[in-house]
Design an enzyme around this catalytic site. Structure first.
Site, PDB file in Angstrom:
ATOM      1  N   CYS A  56       0.836  -1.211   0.000  1.00 44.39           N
ATOM      2  CA  CYS A  56       0.000   0.000   0.000  1.00 44.39           C
ATOM      3  C   CYS A  56       0.874   1.266   0.000  1.00 44.39           C
ATOM      4  CB  CYS A  56      -0.909  -0.009   1.225  1.00 44.39           C
ATOM      5  SG  CYS A  56      -2.012   1.410   1.280  1.00 44.39           S
ATOM      6  N   CYS A  60       0.443   4.929   6.935  1.00 45.60           N
ATOM      7  CA  CYS A  60      -0.195   4.712   8.245  1.00 45.60           C
ATOM      8  C   CYS A  60       0.827   3.976   9.134  1.00 45.60           C
ATOM      9  CB  CYS A  60      -1.450   3.866   8.086  1.00 45.60           C
ATOM     10  SG  CYS A  60      -2.530   4.482   6.768  1.00 45.60           S
ATOM     11  N   CYS A  63       0.517   0.239  10.273  1.00 44.60           N
ATOM     12  CA  CYS A  63       0.062  -0.796   9.342  1.00 44.60           C
ATOM     13  C   CYS A  63       1.188  -1.602   8.702  1.00 44.60           C
ATOM     14  CB  CYS A  63      -0.802  -0.164   8.252  1.00 44.60           C
ATOM     15  SG  CYS A  63      -1.536  -1.426   7.175  1.00 44.60           S
ATOM     16  N   CYS A 100     -16.652  -9.445   5.171  1.00 49.09           N
ATOM     17  CA  CYS A 100     -15.990  -8.166   4.914  1.00 49.09           C
ATOM     18  C   CYS A 100     -14.713  -8.376   4.100  1.00 49.09           C
ATOM     19  CB  CYS A 100     -15.674  -7.509   6.255  1.00 49.09           C
ATOM     20  SG  CYS A 100     -14.923  -5.894   6.067  1.00 49.09           S
ATOM     21  N   CYS A 132     -19.635  -6.414   3.240  1.00 48.17           N
ATOM     22  CA  CYS A 132     -18.951  -5.208   3.677  1.00 48.17           C
ATOM     23  C   CYS A 132     -17.626  -5.120   2.923  1.00 48.17           C
ATOM     24  CB  CYS A 132     -18.712  -5.340   5.176  1.00 48.17           C
ATOM     25  SG  CYS A 132     -17.708  -4.041   5.871  1.00 48.17           S
ATOM     26  N   CYS A 192     -19.499   1.790   8.711  1.00 45.48           N
ATOM     27  CA  CYS A 192     -18.754   1.105   9.764  1.00 45.48           C
ATOM     28  C   CYS A 192     -17.516   1.963   9.983  1.00 45.48           C
ATOM     29  CB  CYS A 192     -18.395  -0.290   9.272  1.00 45.48           C
ATOM     30  SG  CYS A 192     -17.227  -1.153  10.334  1.00 45.48           S
ATOM     31  N   ARG A 264     -17.731  -3.217  17.753  1.00 44.33           N
ATOM     32  CA  ARG A 264     -16.968  -4.414  17.405  1.00 44.33           C
ATOM     33  C   ARG A 264     -15.615  -4.457  18.115  1.00 44.33           C
ATOM     34  NH1 ARG A 264     -17.183  -4.288  11.949  1.00 44.33           N
ATOM     35  NH2 ARG A 264     -19.295  -5.026  12.263  1.00 44.33           N
TER      36      ARG A 264
HETATM   37  N1  SAM Z   1      -6.642   0.418   3.196  1.00 37.53           N
HETATM   38  C1  SAM Z   1      -7.935   0.731   3.647  1.00 37.53           C
HETATM   39  C2  SAM Z   1      -7.969   1.823   4.705  1.00 37.53           C
HETATM   40  O1  SAM Z   1      -6.962   2.024   5.365  1.00 37.53           O
HETATM   41  O2  SAM Z   1      -9.019   2.430   4.848  1.00 37.53           O
HETATM   42  C3  SAM Z   1      -8.699  -0.468   4.159  1.00 37.53           C
HETATM   43  C4  SAM Z   1      -7.982  -1.517   4.983  1.00 37.53           C
HETATM   44  S1  SAM Z   1      -7.260  -0.945   6.505  1.00 37.53           S
HETATM   45  C5  SAM Z   1      -6.183  -2.240   6.932  1.00 37.53           C
HETATM   46  C6  SAM Z   1      -8.604  -0.981   7.643  1.00 37.53           C
HETATM   47  C7  SAM Z   1      -8.361  -0.509   9.052  1.00 37.53           C
HETATM   48  O3  SAM Z   1      -7.653  -1.478   9.788  1.00 37.53           O
HETATM   49  C8  SAM Z   1      -7.551   0.743   9.246  1.00 37.53           C
HETATM   50  O4  SAM Z   1      -8.283   1.889   9.025  1.00 37.53           O
HETATM   51  C9  SAM Z   1      -7.135   0.627  10.711  1.00 37.53           C
HETATM   52  O5  SAM Z   1      -8.082   1.243  11.546  1.00 37.53           O
HETATM   53  C10 SAM Z   1      -7.132  -0.869  10.952  1.00 37.53           C
HETATM   54  N2  SAM Z   1      -5.752  -1.355  11.158  1.00 37.53           N
HETATM   55  C11 SAM Z   1      -4.789  -1.469  10.228  1.00 37.53           C
HETATM   56  N3  SAM Z   1      -3.651  -1.925  10.763  1.00 37.53           N
HETATM   57  C12 SAM Z   1      -3.884  -2.090  12.087  1.00 37.53           C
HETATM   58  C13 SAM Z   1      -3.084  -2.527  13.181  1.00 37.53           C
HETATM   59  N4  SAM Z   1      -1.820  -2.870  13.014  1.00 37.53           N
HETATM   60  N5  SAM Z   1      -3.648  -2.596  14.395  1.00 37.53           N
HETATM   61  C14 SAM Z   1      -4.951  -2.246  14.559  1.00 37.53           C
HETATM   62  N6  SAM Z   1      -5.750  -1.826  13.566  1.00 37.53           N
HETATM   63  C15 SAM Z   1      -5.229  -1.741  12.346  1.00 37.53           C
HETATM   64 FE1  SF4 Z   2      -2.812   1.228   3.391  1.00 37.77          FE
HETATM   65 FE2  SF4 Z   2      -2.694   0.031   5.750  1.00 37.77          FE
HETATM   66 FE3  SF4 Z   2      -3.119   2.643   5.618  1.00 37.77          FE
HETATM   67 FE4  SF4 Z   2      -5.047   0.954   4.797  1.00 37.77          FE
HETATM   68  S1  SF4 Z   2      -4.265   1.166   6.877  1.00 37.77           S
HETATM   69  S2  SF4 Z   2      -4.346   2.827   3.769  1.00 37.77           S
HETATM   70  S3  SF4 Z   2      -3.775  -0.709   3.960  1.00 37.77           S
HETATM   71  S4  SF4 Z   2      -1.265   1.576   4.938  1.00 37.77           S
END
Ligand code: SAM
Ligand code: SF4
Ligand code: DTB
Length: 330
Positions: A56, A60, A63, A100, A132, A192, A264
């Site tokens: 990606c 973030c 992530c 989902c 979802c 959500c 959740r």
């Molecule tokens: N990439 C898209 C986004 O960020 O909106 C969708 C998938 S993203 C992985 C969905 C959510 O997972 C993120 O918004 C975050 O809140 C949660 N998430 C991601 N990595 C995480 C982590 N290491 N621990 C807890 N929550 C996490």
């Molecule tokens: Fe990309 Fe992870 Fe951020 Fe979603 S949470 S936008 S998968 S870096």
């Protein structure tokens, strides 16, 4: 306890007072609200599947799927539709009511991959599951297309407070998140939206995030509360594990200010005992993510069998498919 009217005018002081109240009082109040609004012996089982993993472009800092961090995650291009539908069928057979699909995308693009997602949404919907998706940012017309394909809910988390946002993500703004949520609402898809605790934010940040959700014109129908899943190679890998009582406080506060929503208990369950998870259910959580792969997206999660045993031990049962909430009060 009788159902109170939904409120959309919470102040930070009110929320902080709730969040900081003596734990047993807080849980008692949240459990009372939970019982007034929901069958307290039912837990919604949502099956989560990563349909496109890793690589990606976003940054973030929590992530494991962000391309710029050196993590162990295996990049996986968009899965074939048949593979996804086979997973959905298994999820349905295992008692799940919601499926989902998640993609490690910054945003949806109008290309062949999106056409394939549309086919997946149609296919899962035809199986009689609530569908979802969580695919990153959406335009109004993309949200519309998903709705027409039968999408029931879109997950788009605020992740953290507006004030703390820039510390965690620099490649987009908090307002971008709100914009997408607006597009989802406008298209008539249920929302959500929740966030993560344990990113180094203060209790005031947690409250600020909940306040943004609770003061939306219409409350999100689902509110995932994630504890940071620490992924090696990400900037947050060395943060301490979230204290279970903080998770309980966050869930209870969410339950009290968002009484009609599904709350959740999301990331973090793998590091919790059954007793700790039971506290979260007592505090008003009434939904979990599970999956046969025993992962959330890329981090470990209890498997379906373990979760069914957990529910059984606690005298809880899987919730049947929701009836779409058209209540005008909401
Ligand atoms: N990439 C898209 C986004 O960020 O909106 C969708 C998938 S993203 C992985 C969905 C959510 O997972 C993120 O918004 C975050 O809140 C949660 N998430 C991601 N990595 C995480 C982590 N290491 N621990 C807890 N929550 C996490
Ligand atoms: Fe990309 Fe992870 Fe951020 Fe979603 S949470 S936008 S998968 S870096
Ligand atoms: C949400 O709030 N939690 C889920 C889902 N929405 C997509 C994802 C949690 C991810 C946890 C870390 C991982 O496995 O990548």
């Amino acid at each position: 306890m009788k159902k109170q009217e939904l409120r959309h005018d919470w102040t930070k002081d009110e929320l902080l007072a709730i969040y900081n109240s003596p734990l047993l009082d807080l849980v008692y109040q949240a459990a009372s609200v939970h019982r007034a609004w929901h069958p307290a012996d039912e837990v919604q089982i949502s099956t989560l599947l990563s349909v496109k993993t890793g690589g990606c472009p976003e940054d973030c800092s929590y992530c494991g799927q962000a391309a710029r961090y050196h993590t162990d995650i295996k990049v996986q291009a968009l899965l074939p539709t048949e593979t996804v539908l086979a997973h959905a069928q298994k999820a349905k057979d295992a008692g799940s009511s919601r499926f989902c699909m998640a993609a490690a995308w910054r945003e949806v693009r109008d290309n062949r991959d999106f056409d394939r997602i549309i086919d997946m949404v149609k296919g899962v919907n035809e199986m009689g599951l609530e569908v979802c998706c969580t695919l990153g940012m959406l335009t109004e017309s993309q949200a519309q297309r998903l709705q027409e394909a039968g999408l029931y809910a879109y997950n788009h988390n605020l992740d953290t407070s507006e004030e703390f946002y820039d510390e965690i993500i620099s490649t987009r703004k908090f307002d971008n998140r709100l914009e997408t949520i607006k597009h989802v609402r406008k298209a008539g898809i249920t929302v959500c939206s929740g966030g993560i605790i344990g990113l180094g934010e203060s209790p005031t940040d947690r409250i600020s995030m909940l306040m943004t959700l609770a003061n939306m014109e219409k409350h999100p129908e689902s509110v995932p509360i994630n504890a940071l899943a620490r992924v090696a190679g990400t900037p947050l890998e060395n943060l301490p594990k979230v204290d279970v009582w903080e998770m309980v406080r966050m869930i209870a506060t969410a339950r009290i200010v968002l009484p009609s929503s599904m709350v959740r208990l999301s990331a973090g369950r793998i590091e919790m005992t059954e007793v700790e998870q039971a506290w979260c259910f007592m505090a008003g959580a009434n939904s979990i993510f599970t999956g046969e792969r025993q992962t959330l997206l890329v981090t470990p999660n209890p498997g379906v069998d373990e979760d069914m045993q957990l529910l059984k031990n606690l005298g809880l049962k899987p919730m049947k498919k929701e009836v779409k909430n058209t209540c005008s009060m909401n």
